[in-house]
Design a protein around this motif. Sequence first.
Motif, mmCIF file in Angstrom:
data_model
loop_
_atom_site.group_PDB
_atom_site.id
_atom_site.type_symbol
_atom_site.label_atom_id
_atom_site.label_comp_id
_atom_site.label_asym_id
_atom_site.label_seq_id
_atom_site.Cartn_x
_atom_site.Cartn_y
_atom_site.Cartn_z
ATOM 1 N N LEU A 177 0.949 -1.275 0.277
ATOM 2 C CA LEU A 177 0.201 0.353 -0.373
ATOM 3 C C LEU A 177 0.464 1.445 0.012
ATOM 4 C CD1 LEU A 177 -2.628 1.347 0.065
ATOM 5 C CD2 LEU A 177 -2.419 1.529 3.157
ATOM 6 N N SER B 156 0.743 5.405 -0.133
ATOM 7 C CA SER B 156 0.101 6.247 0.760
ATOM 8 C C SER B 156 0.252 7.169 0.954
ATOM 9 C CB SER B 156 -0.753 5.718 1.414
ATOM 10 O OG SER B 156 -1.915 7.095 1.314
ATOM 11 N N GLU C 89 -0.750 4.292 9.638
ATOM 12 C CA GLU C 89 -0.462 2.792 9.924
ATOM 13 C C GLU C 89 -1.725 2.826 11.547
ATOM 14 O OE1 GLU C 89 3.165 3.467 8.808
ATOM 15 O OE2 GLU C 89 1.617 5.274 9.782
ATOM 16 N N LEU D 30 -5.373 2.956 10.062
ATOM 17 C CA LEU D 30 -5.220 1.538 8.908
ATOM 18 C C LEU D 30 -5.883 0.187 9.966
ATOM 19 C CD1 LEU D 30 -2.650 0.816 6.820
ATOM 20 C CD2 LEU D 30 -5.287 1.666 5.972
ATOM 21 N N ASP E 229 -5.086 -2.572 8.221
ATOM 22 C CA ASP E 229 -3.941 -3.677 8.699
ATOM 23 C C ASP E 229 -2.998 -4.576 7.599
ATOM 24 O OD1 ASP E 229 -4.666 -4.604 11.308
ATOM 25 O OD2 ASP E 229 -3.296 -3.976 12.107
ATOM 26 N N THR F 46 2.996 -5.255 2.717
ATOM 27 C CA THR F 46 4.126 -4.258 3.678
ATOM 28 C C THR F 46 3.484 -2.622 3.475
ATOM 29 O OG1 THR F 46 6.411 -2.819 3.837
ATOM 30 C CG2 THR F 46 4.983 -3.282 1.391
ATOM 31 N N VAL F 47 3.421 -1.022 3.759
ATOM 32 C CA VAL F 47 3.060 -0.001 4.117
ATOM 33 C C VAL F 47 3.994 0.795 3.457
ATOM 34 C CG1 VAL F 47 1.916 1.981 4.898
ATOM 35 C CG2 VAL F 47 0.899 -0.720 4.929
ATOM 36 N N ASN G 114 4.344 4.420 3.571
ATOM 37 C CA ASN G 114 3.382 5.846 3.657
ATOM 38 C C ASN G 114 4.897 6.845 3.763
ATOM 39 O OD1 ASN G 114 2.247 7.766 5.396
ATOM 40 N ND2 ASN G 114 2.139 6.665 6.913
#
Length: 108
Positions: free
Chosen positions: A15, A17, A24, A27, A33, A38-39, A41
Amino acid sequence: MDLLTRVRDVASVALVSNGTTRLEQDLARQGLDSLAHTVVNTARIGVAKPDPRVYSIAAERVGAAAERCLFIDDTEANVTAAREAGMAALHYRGLDELRMTLAPLLNE
């Protein structure tokens, strides 16, 4: 949610963003979440889409070369930047087109 869950079962999902430092937490609070492996950010990495470094970081985090990544976004500038970074990219305009694009991955 169902489509993303099915994709997550066969491919690494990141993700990406242009979020806030609360992304986090937001989410997790909404029970989202675990939908991505993986995120990325941008509030935490210090650069935002469409900066090319964002796409490199996302590919690195899923352990894939950019050429093996599909980037999906609803903003054309971000899609263009992902393509320039070597990724395949889809300008999201609706769920039907997304399902068609992902069908080969899901053997549908």
